[in-house]
Design a protein around this motif. Structure first.
Motif, PDB file in Angstrom:
ATOM      1  N   GLY A   1       9.494  -3.204  -5.091  1.00 45.07           N
ATOM      2  CA  GLY A   1       8.084  -2.889  -5.197  1.00 45.07           C
ATOM      3  C   GLY A   1       7.229  -3.292  -4.020  1.00 45.07           C
ATOM      4  N   LYS A   2       7.776  -4.040  -3.070  1.00 42.39           N
ATOM      5  CA  LYS A   2       6.994  -4.509  -1.924  1.00 42.39           C
ATOM      6  C   LYS A   2       7.343  -3.699  -0.679  1.00 42.39           C
ATOM      7  CE  LYS A   2       5.687  -8.362   0.822  1.00 42.39           C
ATOM      8  NZ  LYS A   2       5.698  -9.661   1.229  1.00 42.39           N
ATOM      9  N   LEU A   3       6.301  -3.257   0.024  1.00 43.01           N
ATOM     10  CA  LEU A   3       6.498  -2.530   1.272  1.00 43.01           C
ATOM     11  C   LEU A   3       7.061  -3.490   2.310  1.00 43.01           C
ATOM     12  CD1 LEU A   3       6.202   0.064   2.918  1.00 43.01           C
ATOM     13  CD2 LEU A   3       3.817  -0.581   3.364  1.00 43.01           C
TER      14      LEU A   3
ATOM     15  N   ALA B   1       9.310   4.812   5.035  1.00 42.99           N
ATOM     16  CA  ALA B   1       8.784   3.577   4.441  1.00 42.99           C
ATOM     17  C   ALA B   1       9.822   3.017   3.482  1.00 42.99           C
ATOM     18  CB  ALA B   1       7.487   3.862   3.688  1.00 42.99           C
ATOM     19  N   SER B   2      10.053   1.714   3.562  1.00 43.18           N
ATOM     20  CA  SER B   2      11.026   1.054   2.699  1.00 43.18           C
ATOM     21  C   SER B   2      10.327   0.062   1.773  1.00 43.18           C
ATOM     22  CB  SER B   2      12.053   0.289   3.538  1.00 43.18           C
ATOM     23  OG  SER B   2      12.716   1.152   4.419  1.00 43.18           O
TER      24      SER B   2
ATOM     25  N   ASP C   1       1.835   8.086   5.436  1.00 41.14           N
ATOM     26  CA  ASP C   1       2.139   9.167   4.489  1.00 41.14           C
ATOM     27  C   ASP C   1       3.457   8.888   3.759  1.00 41.14           C
ATOM     28  OD1 ASP C   1      -0.170  10.577   4.978  1.00 41.14           O
ATOM     29  OD2 ASP C   1       0.794  12.170   6.144  1.00 41.14           O
ATOM     30  N   ALA C   2       4.463   8.415   4.487  1.00 39.10           N
ATOM     31  CA  ALA C   2       5.749   8.090   3.864  1.00 39.10           C
ATOM     32  C   ALA C   2       5.576   7.008   2.803  1.00 39.10           C
ATOM     33  CB  ALA C   2       6.751   7.642   4.923  1.00 39.10           C
ATOM     34  N   ALA C   3       4.792   5.992   3.134  1.00 38.72           N
ATOM     35  CA  ALA C   3       4.557   4.905   2.186  1.00 38.72           C
ATOM     36  C   ALA C   3       3.769   5.379   0.974  1.00 38.72           C
ATOM     37  CB  ALA C   3       3.828   3.753   2.877  1.00 38.72           C
ATOM     38  N   MET C   4       2.764   6.205   1.202  1.00 40.23           N
ATOM     39  CA  MET C   4       1.927   6.650   0.092  1.00 40.23           C
ATOM     40  C   MET C   4       2.645   7.631  -0.829  1.00 40.23           C
ATOM     41  SD  MET C   4      -0.486   4.637   0.492  1.00 40.23           S
ATOM     42  CE  MET C   4      -1.348   5.156  -0.986  1.00 40.23           C
TER      43      MET C   4
END
Length: 141
Positions: free
Chosen positions: A20-22, A15-16, A127-130
């Protein structure tokens, strides 16, 4: 500022976050982890680190199934070591978060509510993002 979140595994979630924004979710093979880190040169890498759990919770009853799970956890532990080594080589701050510390898995609908992400996702990318969510905008974590 780019923060990279990683969920290492057979299907590694990436996740990038930019400022602060996905911005992007991807699933890659473990062999591509180094390339992803080197290509993006993030300000920080945050990854789910299975080594931080002292016990693997499982309801597996058979010995062969338990041994397979142990082997899988060992593989993930090795990928965590790889992430740390790559980041150290590139002088990129990196730290692991325990699976328990990351929190429970979220489904696509809840993920969209939390992150505002409207694109496709899977359990690995979520999961990567969280795992990186609390650090997405931090410059000096």
């Amino acid at each position: 500022m780019l923060i990279l979140g990683i969920d290492p595994g057979t299907h590694t979630g990436i996740a990038s976050y930019i400022n602060g924004k996905l911005m992007n979710l991807a699933t890659v093979a473990p062999i591509d982890i180094a390339e992803c880190i080197e290509a993006t040169r993030p300000a920080r890498v945050v990854f789910e680190d299975s080594r931080l759990e002292s016990y693997t919770w499982t309801s597996i009853k058979s010995r062969p199934a338990a041994l397979k799970m142990a082997r899988n956890v060992g593989e993930v532990d090795a990928w965590c070591k790889l992430i740390v080594a790559i980041c150290a080589k590139l002088d990129i701050p990196a730290h692991g978060i325990s699976p328990k510390g990351k929190g429970a898995k979220v489904d696509a609908a809840r993920f969209a509510e939390i992150t505002g992400w409207s694109g496709a996702s899977n359990e690995h990318t979520r999961d990567a993002a969280m795992v990186a969510w609390p650090y997405r905008g931090a410059s000096n974590v």
